[in-house]
Design an enzyme around this catalytic site. Structure first.
Site, PDB file in Angstrom:
ATOM      1  N   GLY A   1     -22.401  55.069  11.572  1.00 11.79           N
ATOM      2  CA  GLY A   1     -22.771  55.963  10.756  1.00 11.79           C
ATOM      3  C   GLY A   1     -22.841  55.246   9.223  1.00 11.79           C
ATOM      4  O   GLY A   1     -22.861  55.921   8.051  1.00 11.79           O
TER       5      GLY A   1
ATOM      6  N   CYS B   1     -33.002  24.225  11.884  1.00  7.06           N
ATOM      7  CA  CYS B   1     -33.281  25.021  12.896  1.00  7.06           C
ATOM      8  C   CYS B   1     -34.551  24.453  13.486  1.00  7.06           C
ATOM      9  O   CYS B   1     -35.552  23.622  12.781  1.00  7.06           O
ATOM     10  CB  CYS B   1     -33.537  26.530  12.712  1.00  7.06           C
ATOM     11  SG  CYS B   1     -35.273  26.914  12.112  1.00  7.06           S
TER      12      CYS B   1
ATOM     13  N   CYS C   1     -37.559  24.912  11.024  1.00  6.76           N
ATOM     14  CA  CYS C   1     -37.621  24.120   9.847  1.00  6.76           C
ATOM     15  C   CYS C   1     -37.838  22.751   9.863  1.00  6.76           C
ATOM     16  O   CYS C   1     -38.289  21.838   8.998  1.00  6.76           O
ATOM     17  CB  CYS C   1     -36.405  24.512   9.145  1.00  6.76           C
ATOM     18  SG  CYS C   1     -36.336  26.112   8.570  1.00  6.76           S
TER      19      CYS C   1
ATOM     20  N   ASP D   1     -24.469  44.125  14.504  1.00  9.82           N
ATOM     21  CA  ASP D   1     -25.749  43.894  15.176  1.00  9.82           C
ATOM     22  C   ASP D   1     -26.798  44.342  13.869  1.00  9.82           C
ATOM     23  O   ASP D   1     -26.387  45.339  13.292  1.00  9.82           O
ATOM     24  CB  ASP D   1     -25.842  44.779  16.411  1.00  9.82           C
ATOM     25  CG  ASP D   1     -25.975  46.310  15.692  1.00  9.82           C
ATOM     26  OD1 ASP D   1     -25.055  46.934  15.743  1.00  9.82           O
ATOM     27  OD2 ASP D   1     -27.153  46.838  15.773  1.00  9.82           O
TER      28      ASP D   1
ATOM     29  N   GLY E   1     -27.546  57.577  21.279  1.00 14.73           N
ATOM     30  CA  GLY E   1     -27.333  58.627  20.391  1.00 14.73           C
ATOM     31  C   GLY E   1     -28.096  58.242  19.063  1.00 14.73           C
ATOM     32  O   GLY E   1     -28.766  59.090  18.502  1.00 14.73           O
ATOM     33  N   PHE E   2     -28.033  57.183  18.475  1.00 11.70           N
ATOM     34  CA  PHE E   2     -28.414  56.878  17.170  1.00 11.70           C
ATOM     35  C   PHE E   2     -30.037  57.168  17.341  1.00 11.70           C
ATOM     36  O   PHE E   2     -30.516  57.729  16.238  1.00 11.70           O
ATOM     37  CB  PHE E   2     -28.112  55.368  16.886  1.00 11.70           C
ATOM     38  CG  PHE E   2     -28.617  55.015  15.405  1.00 11.70           C
ATOM     39  CD1 PHE E   2     -27.963  55.437  14.270  1.00 11.70           C
ATOM     40  CD2 PHE E   2     -29.853  54.395  15.260  1.00 11.70           C
ATOM     41  CE1 PHE E   2     -28.464  55.088  13.189  1.00 11.70           C
ATOM     42  CE2 PHE E   2     -30.440  53.824  14.032  1.00 11.70           C
ATOM     43  CZ  PHE E   2     -29.443  54.416  12.836  1.00 11.70           C
TER      44      PHE E   2
ATOM     45  N   HIS F   1     -36.159  31.280  12.850  1.00 14.82           N
ATOM     46  CA  HIS F   1     -35.640  30.657  11.558  1.00 14.82           C
ATOM     47  C   HIS F   1     -34.516  31.867  11.261  1.00 14.82           C
ATOM     48  O   HIS F   1     -33.500  31.199  10.779  1.00 14.82           O
ATOM     49  CB  HIS F   1     -36.382  30.383  10.625  1.00 14.82           C
ATOM     50  CG  HIS F   1     -36.056  30.430   9.421  1.00 14.82           C
ATOM     51  ND1 HIS F   1     -34.866  29.221   8.957  1.00 14.82           N
ATOM     52  CD2 HIS F   1     -35.535  31.308   8.298  1.00 14.82           C
ATOM     53  CE1 HIS F   1     -34.538  29.520   7.751  1.00 14.82           C
ATOM     54  NE2 HIS F   1     -34.688  30.594   7.640  1.00 14.82           N
TER      55      HIS F   1
ATOM     56  N   CYS G   1     -31.855  24.089   5.921  1.00 13.95           N
ATOM     57  CA  CYS G   1     -32.090  24.581   7.596  1.00 13.95           C
ATOM     58  C   CYS G   1     -32.264  23.607   8.544  1.00 13.95           C
ATOM     59  O   CYS G   1     -33.251  22.996   8.277  1.00 13.95           O
ATOM     60  CB  CYS G   1     -32.571  25.953   7.788  1.00 13.95           C
ATOM     61  SG  CYS G   1     -32.691  26.725   9.370  1.00 13.95           S
TER      62      CYS G   1
ATOM     63  N   ASP H   1     -26.039  50.356  23.495  1.00 14.87           N
ATOM     64  CA  ASP H   1     -25.520  51.391  22.546  1.00 14.87           C
ATOM     65  C   ASP H   1     -25.851  52.622  23.462  1.00 14.87           C
ATOM     66  O   ASP H   1     -26.129  52.771  24.576  1.00 14.87           O
ATOM     67  CB  ASP H   1     -26.368  51.304  21.394  1.00 14.87           C
ATOM     68  CG  ASP H   1     -27.852  51.962  21.770  1.00 14.87           C
ATOM     69  OD1 ASP H   1     -28.296  51.750  22.787  1.00 14.87           O
ATOM     70  OD2 ASP H   1     -28.601  52.047  20.581  1.00 14.87           O
ATOM     71  N   SER H   2     -25.195  54.067  22.863  1.00 15.37           N
ATOM     72  CA  SER H   2     -25.063  55.098  23.565  1.00 15.37           C
ATOM     73  C   SER H   2     -26.389  55.790  23.912  1.00 15.37           C
ATOM     74  O   SER H   2     -26.556  56.762  24.638  1.00 15.37           O
ATOM     75  CB  SER H   2     -24.085  55.908  23.178  1.00 15.37           C
ATOM     76  OG  SER H   2     -24.655  56.448  21.832  1.00 15.37           O
TER      77      SER H   2
HETATM   78 ZN   LIG Z   1     -34.749  27.454   9.689  1.00 17.17          ZN
END
Ligand SMILES: [Zn+2]
Length: 348
Positions: A195, A285, A288, A245, A63-64, A314, A283, A60-61
Protein backbone atom coordinates in the site's frame (compact mmCIF):
# COMPACT_ATOMS: atom_id res chain seq x y z
CA UNK A 1 13.63 -8.06 -7.68
CA UNK A 2 13.17 -7.33 -11.36
CA UNK A 3 9.49 -7.69 -12.24
CA UNK A 4 8.55 -10.42 -14.71
CA UNK A 5 4.87 -9.63 -15.06
CA UNK A 6 3.83 -12.24 -17.62
CA UNK A 7 6.63 -14.74 -17.04
CA UNK A 8 9.21 -12.43 -18.61
CA UNK A 9 11.12 -9.41 -17.42
CA UNK A 10 10.00 -7.47 -20.45
CA UNK A 11 12.52 -7.59 -23.33
CA UNK A 12 15.30 -9.22 -21.26
CA UNK A 13 16.13 -12.93 -21.76
CA UNK A 14 16.70 -15.16 -18.73
CA UNK A 15 20.39 -15.78 -19.47
CA UNK A 16 20.97 -12.02 -19.48
CA UNK A 17 19.22 -11.70 -16.10
CA UNK A 18 21.58 -14.38 -14.81
CA UNK A 19 24.60 -12.50 -16.20
CA UNK A 20 23.35 -9.36 -14.45
CA UNK A 21 23.30 -11.24 -11.15
CA UNK A 22 19.52 -11.22 -10.62
CA UNK A 23 18.84 -13.84 -7.95
CA UNK A 24 15.07 -13.60 -7.77
CA UNK A 25 12.33 -12.26 -10.05
CA UNK A 26 8.65 -11.62 -9.54
CA UNK A 27 5.70 -12.98 -11.50
CA UNK A 28 2.20 -11.48 -11.46
CA UNK A 29 -0.48 -13.99 -10.50
CA UNK A 30 -3.33 -12.04 -12.12
CA UNK A 31 -1.69 -12.03 -15.54
CA UNK A 32 -0.46 -15.65 -15.42
CA UNK A 33 -3.85 -16.84 -14.15
CA UNK A 34 -5.58 -15.25 -17.15
CA UNK A 35 -2.90 -16.22 -19.66
CA UNK A 36 -1.68 -18.92 -20.16
CA UNK A 37 -3.59 -20.08 -17.05
CA UNK A 38 -2.28 -21.52 -13.77
CA UNK A 39 -3.49 -25.04 -14.55
CA UNK A 40 -1.54 -25.05 -17.81
CA UNK A 41 1.56 -23.88 -15.93
CA UNK A 42 1.01 -26.55 -13.28
CA UNK A 43 0.80 -29.24 -15.97
CA UNK A 44 4.08 -28.00 -17.41
CA UNK A 45 5.84 -28.39 -14.07
CA UNK A 46 5.36 -24.94 -12.60
CA UNK A 47 6.58 -21.46 -13.36
CA UNK A 48 10.31 -22.14 -12.81
CA UNK A 49 10.29 -24.83 -15.45
CA UNK A 50 7.88 -23.10 -17.81
CA UNK A 51 9.94 -19.92 -18.05
CA UNK A 52 13.28 -21.70 -17.58
CA UNK A 53 14.30 -19.83 -14.44
CA UNK A 54 16.01 -22.24 -12.04
CA UNK A 55 16.42 -19.52 -9.40
CA UNK A 56 14.15 -17.91 -6.87
CA UNK A 57 10.69 -16.68 -7.86
CA UNK A 58 8.03 -14.72 -6.00
CA UNK A 59 4.40 -14.35 -7.05
CA UNK A 60 2.10 -11.59 -5.82
CA UNK A 61 -1.44 -12.46 -4.75
CA UNK A 62 -3.18 -10.90 -7.73
CA UNK A 63 -4.82 -8.44 -5.37
CA UNK A 64 -2.96 -5.36 -6.48
CA UNK A 65 -3.83 -5.86 -10.16
CA UNK A 66 -7.43 -6.76 -9.41
CA UNK A 67 -7.83 -3.64 -7.29
CA UNK A 68 -6.41 -1.48 -9.99
CA UNK A 69 -9.31 -2.59 -12.23
CA UNK A 70 -11.50 0.01 -10.55
CA UNK A 71 -14.41 -0.10 -12.97
CA UNK A 72 -14.36 -3.84 -13.34
CA UNK A 73 -14.42 -5.16 -9.77
CA UNK A 74 -16.74 -5.80 -6.83
CA UNK A 75 -15.42 -6.50 -3.33
CA UNK A 76 -17.23 -8.52 -0.64
CA UNK A 77 -15.99 -10.10 2.58
CA UNK A 78 -15.61 -13.34 0.70
CA UNK A 79 -13.41 -12.01 -2.11
CA UNK A 80 -13.31 -9.95 -5.27
CA UNK A 81 -15.28 -10.37 -8.48
CA UNK A 82 -13.58 -8.81 -11.46
CA UNK A 83 -13.61 -8.75 -15.22
CA UNK A 84 -10.60 -9.74 -17.26
CA UNK A 85 -8.91 -6.83 -19.02
CA UNK A 86 -8.30 -9.25 -21.91
CA UNK A 87 -11.79 -10.44 -22.84
CA UNK A 88 -14.19 -9.07 -20.22
CA UNK A 89 -14.84 -12.54 -18.76
CA UNK A 90 -15.93 -12.63 -15.11
CA UNK A 91 -13.70 -14.12 -12.37
CA UNK A 92 -13.90 -14.43 -8.60
CA UNK A 93 -10.79 -14.36 -6.42
CA UNK A 94 -10.91 -15.37 -2.77
CA UNK A 95 -7.89 -15.67 -0.47
CA UNK A 96 -8.11 -19.45 -0.88
CA UNK A 97 -8.27 -19.22 -4.66
CA UNK A 98 -5.35 -16.81 -4.83
CA UNK A 99 -3.24 -19.25 -2.80
CA UNK A 100 -4.39 -22.19 -4.96
CA UNK A 101 -3.34 -20.31 -8.10
CA UNK A 102 0.00 -19.37 -6.55
CA UNK A 103 0.63 -22.97 -5.46
CA UNK A 104 -0.10 -24.12 -9.03
CA UNK A 105 2.40 -21.57 -10.32
CA UNK A 106 4.77 -22.90 -7.68
CA UNK A 107 7.02 -19.95 -6.94
CA UNK A 108 9.31 -20.08 -3.90
CA UNK A 109 7.42 -17.29 -2.16
CA UNK A 110 3.70 -16.55 -2.40
CA UNK A 111 1.87 -13.58 -0.95
CA UNK A 112 -1.28 -13.45 1.19
CA UNK A 113 -4.32 -12.00 -0.57
CA UNK A 114 -4.79 -8.42 0.62
CA UNK A 115 -6.61 -5.26 -0.28
CA UNK A 116 -4.24 -2.49 -1.30
CA UNK A 117 -5.81 0.59 0.31
CA UNK A 118 -5.94 3.46 -2.15
CA UNK A 119 -4.54 6.93 -1.46
CA UNK A 120 -6.03 9.12 -0.21
CA UNK A 121 -8.33 7.06 2.05
CA UNK A 122 -10.11 8.52 5.06
CA UNK A 123 -9.89 6.85 8.43
CA UNK A 124 -13.08 4.77 8.23
CA UNK A 125 -12.26 3.58 4.72
CA UNK A 126 -8.71 2.60 5.79
CA UNK A 127 -10.11 0.75 8.83
CA UNK A 128 -12.63 -1.16 6.73
CA UNK A 129 -9.96 -2.06 4.19
CA UNK A 130 -7.63 -3.22 6.94
CA UNK A 131 -10.35 -5.41 8.44
CA UNK A 132 -10.59 -7.22 5.11
CA UNK A 133 -6.81 -7.53 4.75
CA UNK A 134 -6.43 -9.06 8.21
CA UNK A 135 -9.29 -11.52 7.74
CA UNK A 136 -7.92 -12.49 4.33
CA UNK A 137 -4.39 -12.90 5.74
CA UNK A 138 -5.72 -15.49 8.20
CA UNK A 139 -7.61 -17.35 5.47
CA UNK A 140 -4.65 -17.18 3.08
CA UNK A 141 -2.26 -18.62 5.64
CA UNK A 142 -4.61 -21.40 6.79
CA UNK A 143 -5.19 -22.45 3.20
CA UNK A 144 -1.50 -22.20 2.40
CA UNK A 145 -0.55 -24.43 5.34
CA UNK A 146 -3.10 -27.05 4.30
CA UNK A 147 -2.03 -27.12 0.64
CA UNK A 148 1.63 -26.01 0.43
CA UNK A 149 2.76 -29.55 -0.38
CA UNK A 150 0.81 -29.42 -3.67
CA UNK A 151 3.48 -27.39 -5.48
CA UNK A 152 4.28 -28.84 -8.94
CA UNK A 153 7.92 -29.57 -8.08
CA UNK A 154 9.76 -32.01 -5.91
CA UNK A 155 11.37 -30.50 -2.88
CA UNK A 156 14.51 -32.48 -2.03
CA UNK A 157 15.84 -29.83 0.35
CA UNK A 158 12.52 -29.65 2.15
CA UNK A 159 12.54 -25.85 2.24
CA UNK A 160 9.13 -25.73 0.65
CA UNK A 161 7.17 -22.79 -0.55
CA UNK A 162 6.91 -19.80 1.77
CA UNK A 163 4.04 -17.41 2.37
CA UNK A 164 4.46 -13.75 3.30
CA UNK A 165 1.85 -11.54 4.97
CA UNK A 166 1.27 -7.95 3.87
CA UNK A 167 0.96 -5.01 6.25
CA UNK A 168 -1.65 -2.49 5.11
CA UNK A 169 -3.30 0.35 7.06
CA UNK A 170 -3.23 3.25 4.65
CA UNK A 171 -1.23 6.21 5.94
CA UNK A 172 -2.26 5.68 9.58
CA UNK A 173 0.61 4.53 11.77
CA UNK A 174 -1.64 3.04 14.45
CA UNK A 175 -3.46 0.93 11.82
CA UNK A 176 -0.10 -0.18 10.42
CA UNK A 177 0.95 -1.18 13.95
CA UNK A 178 -2.26 -3.08 14.58
CA UNK A 179 -1.88 -4.95 11.28
CA UNK A 180 1.80 -5.76 11.84
CA UNK A 181 1.10 -7.14 15.31
CA UNK A 182 -1.76 -9.34 14.09
CA UNK A 183 0.28 -10.71 11.18
CA UNK A 184 3.29 -11.44 13.40
CA UNK A 185 1.01 -13.43 15.74
CA UNK A 186 -0.02 -15.50 12.73
CA UNK A 187 3.66 -16.33 12.15
CA UNK A 188 4.16 -15.84 8.41
CA UNK A 189 7.47 -16.83 6.78
CA UNK A 190 8.17 -13.19 5.93
CA UNK A 191 6.45 -9.82 5.94
CA UNK A 192 5.76 -7.21 3.32
CA UNK A 193 4.78 -3.59 3.69
CA UNK A 194 2.19 -2.90 1.00
CA UNK A 195 0.00 0.00 0.00
CA UNK A 196 2.93 2.37 -0.54
CA UNK A 197 3.95 4.18 -3.71
CA UNK A 198 0.25 4.67 -4.45
CA UNK A 199 0.51 8.42 -4.96
CA UNK A 200 1.33 9.61 -1.44
CA UNK A 201 4.10 12.16 -0.77
CA UNK A 202 7.47 10.59 -0.23
CA UNK A 203 7.72 11.72 3.42
CA UNK A 204 4.64 9.60 4.17
CA UNK A 205 6.17 6.57 2.44
CA UNK A 206 9.28 6.96 4.57
CA UNK A 207 7.28 7.47 7.76
CA UNK A 208 5.18 4.33 7.16
CA UNK A 209 8.29 2.23 6.50
CA UNK A 210 10.15 3.67 9.51
CA UNK A 211 7.16 3.05 11.80
CA UNK A 212 6.37 -0.44 10.53
CA UNK A 213 9.81 -2.04 10.09
CA UNK A 214 10.69 -2.25 13.81
CA UNK A 215 7.42 -4.14 14.43
CA UNK A 216 8.41 -6.96 12.08
CA UNK A 217 10.69 -9.81 13.20
CA UNK A 218 14.36 -9.19 12.49
CA UNK A 219 15.05 -12.82 11.67
CA UNK A 220 12.56 -12.97 8.78
CA UNK A 221 12.63 -11.21 5.40
CA UNK A 222 11.09 -7.73 5.31
CA UNK A 223 9.85 -6.67 1.91
CA UNK A 224 8.61 -3.27 0.74
CA UNK A 225 6.40 -3.71 -2.30
CA UNK A 226 6.51 -1.61 -5.45
CA UNK A 227 9.40 0.79 -4.75
CA UNK A 228 11.21 2.87 -5.92
CA UNK A 229 13.72 5.29 -7.46
CA UNK A 230 17.43 4.40 -7.16
CA UNK A 231 18.10 6.71 -4.19
CA UNK A 232 14.99 5.38 -2.47
CA UNK A 233 15.85 1.70 -2.68
CA UNK A 234 19.30 2.40 -1.25
CA UNK A 235 17.78 4.36 1.63
CA UNK A 236 15.21 1.65 2.38
CA UNK A 237 17.85 -1.08 2.25
CA UNK A 238 19.95 0.85 4.76
CA UNK A 239 16.90 1.15 7.02
CA UNK A 240 16.75 -2.66 7.12
CA UNK A 241 14.50 -3.59 4.20
CA UNK A 242 15.62 -6.91 2.67
CA UNK A 243 13.52 -7.10 -0.48
CA UNK A 244 11.95 -4.69 -2.95
CA UNK A 245 10.38 -5.01 -6.38
CA UNK A 246 9.72 -2.32 -8.92
CA UNK A 247 8.78 -2.11 -12.58
CA UNK A 248 10.51 1.26 -12.81
CA UNK A 249 13.92 0.20 -14.20
CA UNK A 250 12.35 -1.79 -17.04
CA UNK A 251 9.28 0.37 -17.67
CA UNK A 252 11.31 3.60 -17.74
CA UNK A 253 13.83 1.89 -20.02
CA UNK A 254 11.19 1.15 -22.61
CA UNK A 255 10.34 4.86 -22.60
CA UNK A 256 13.97 5.84 -23.09
CA UNK A 257 14.70 6.87 -19.50
CA UNK A 258 18.08 5.67 -18.22
CA UNK A 259 19.17 5.81 -14.58
CA UNK A 260 22.85 6.68 -14.40
CA UNK A 261 25.52 7.73 -11.92
CA UNK A 262 24.98 11.25 -13.26
CA UNK A 263 21.22 11.23 -12.77
CA UNK A 264 18.37 10.49 -15.16
CA UNK A 265 19.12 10.56 -18.84
CA UNK A 266 16.43 10.74 -21.51
CA UNK A 267 18.05 8.95 -24.41
CA UNK A 268 15.52 10.43 -26.86
CA UNK A 269 17.04 13.90 -26.48
CA UNK A 270 18.57 15.33 -29.63
CA UNK A 271 21.74 16.23 -27.76
CA UNK A 272 22.70 12.53 -27.82
CA UNK A 273 22.30 12.15 -31.59
CA UNK A 274 26.06 11.95 -32.18
CA UNK A 275 27.23 11.31 -28.62
CA UNK A 276 29.86 8.59 -28.84
CA UNK A 277 30.12 8.18 -25.07
CA UNK A 278 28.65 5.22 -23.16
CA UNK A 279 25.21 5.62 -21.59
CA UNK A 280 26.82 5.86 -18.15
CA UNK A 281 30.61 6.37 -18.00
CA UNK A 282 30.71 4.91 -14.48
CA UNK A 283 28.81 1.73 -15.42
CA UNK A 284 30.54 -1.43 -16.61
CA UNK A 285 27.44 -3.30 -17.69
CA UNK A 286 27.39 -5.15 -21.00
CA UNK A 287 25.54 -2.26 -22.66
CA UNK A 288 27.76 0.56 -21.41
CA UNK A 289 30.89 -1.41 -22.34
CA UNK A 290 29.76 -1.85 -25.91
CA UNK A 291 27.29 0.77 -27.15
CA UNK A 292 27.12 4.55 -27.46
CA UNK A 293 24.38 6.99 -26.45
CA UNK A 294 24.03 7.84 -30.12
CA UNK A 295 23.26 4.23 -31.01
CA UNK A 296 20.75 3.80 -28.16
CA UNK A 297 19.05 7.03 -29.26
CA UNK A 298 18.93 5.82 -32.85
CA UNK A 299 17.35 2.49 -31.83
CA UNK A 300 14.70 4.36 -29.85
CA UNK A 301 13.98 6.82 -32.67
CA UNK A 302 13.73 3.98 -35.17
CA UNK A 303 11.38 2.00 -32.94
CA UNK A 304 13.72 -0.99 -32.92
CA UNK A 305 12.94 -3.80 -30.44
CA UNK A 306 16.58 -3.90 -29.34
CA UNK A 307 16.08 -0.44 -27.83
CA UNK A 308 13.95 -1.72 -24.97
CA UNK A 309 16.31 -4.62 -24.38
CA UNK A 310 19.52 -2.57 -24.17
CA UNK A 311 17.93 0.21 -22.09
CA UNK A 312 16.43 -2.36 -19.71
CA UNK A 313 19.71 -4.22 -19.31
CA UNK A 314 21.51 -1.03 -18.31
CA UNK A 315 18.79 0.07 -15.87
CA UNK A 316 18.64 -3.36 -14.25
CA UNK A 317 22.44 -3.38 -13.96
CA UNK A 318 22.24 0.04 -12.32
CA UNK A 319 19.59 -1.07 -9.81
CA UNK A 320 21.25 -4.40 -9.02
CA UNK A 321 24.57 -2.56 -8.70
CA UNK A 322 23.09 -0.30 -6.00
CA UNK A 323 21.94 -3.32 -4.03
CA UNK A 324 25.31 -5.03 -4.44
CA UNK A 325 27.12 -1.94 -3.11
CA UNK A 326 24.75 -1.78 -0.14
CA UNK A 327 25.43 -5.44 0.62
CA UNK A 328 29.18 -4.93 0.30
CA UNK A 329 29.16 -1.90 2.56
CA UNK A 330 27.16 -3.74 5.21
CA UNK A 331 29.31 -6.86 5.16
CA UNK A 332 31.33 -7.49 8.33
CA UNK A 333 35.03 -6.63 8.15
CA UNK A 334 35.87 -10.33 7.97
CA UNK A 335 34.92 -10.16 4.32
CA UNK A 336 31.84 -12.30 4.75
CA UNK A 337 29.58 -10.98 2.02
CA UNK A 338 26.83 -13.52 2.14
CA UNK A 339 23.31 -12.21 1.75
CA UNK A 340 22.63 -12.89 5.41
CA UNK A 341 25.13 -10.27 6.41
CA UNK A 342 22.79 -7.58 5.13
CA UNK A 343 20.30 -8.37 7.85
CA UNK A 344 22.80 -8.66 10.65
CA UNK A 345 24.40 -5.33 9.90
CA UNK A 346 21.40 -3.32 8.84
CA UNK A 347 19.51 -4.24 11.95
CA UNK A 348 22.24 -4.04 14.56
ZN1 LIG B 1 25.29 0.34 -18.01
Amino acid sequence: MPVGTQGTVKTVPQDTLEALGAEIILGNTYHLYLRPGHEAIRRMGGLHKFISWPHALLTDSGGFQVFSLNELRKVTDDGVRFRSHLDGSSHFFTPEHSIDVQIALGADICMAFDECTEYPADRSRAEESLRLTMAWARRSLDHFRAHRHEVPWSDPKGCGMQCFGIVQGGMYTDLRRQCAERLVEMNFDGYAIGGLSVGEPRELTLEMIAETLPLLPKDKPRYVMGVGYPYEIEQYARMGVDMMDCVLPTRAARHGLLFTSQGRLNIKNKQYAEDQGPPDPACDCMVCRRYSRAYLRHLMQAGEALSGTLNSIHNLAFYLGIMQRVRDSLAPATGNQEAGSLKLEARS
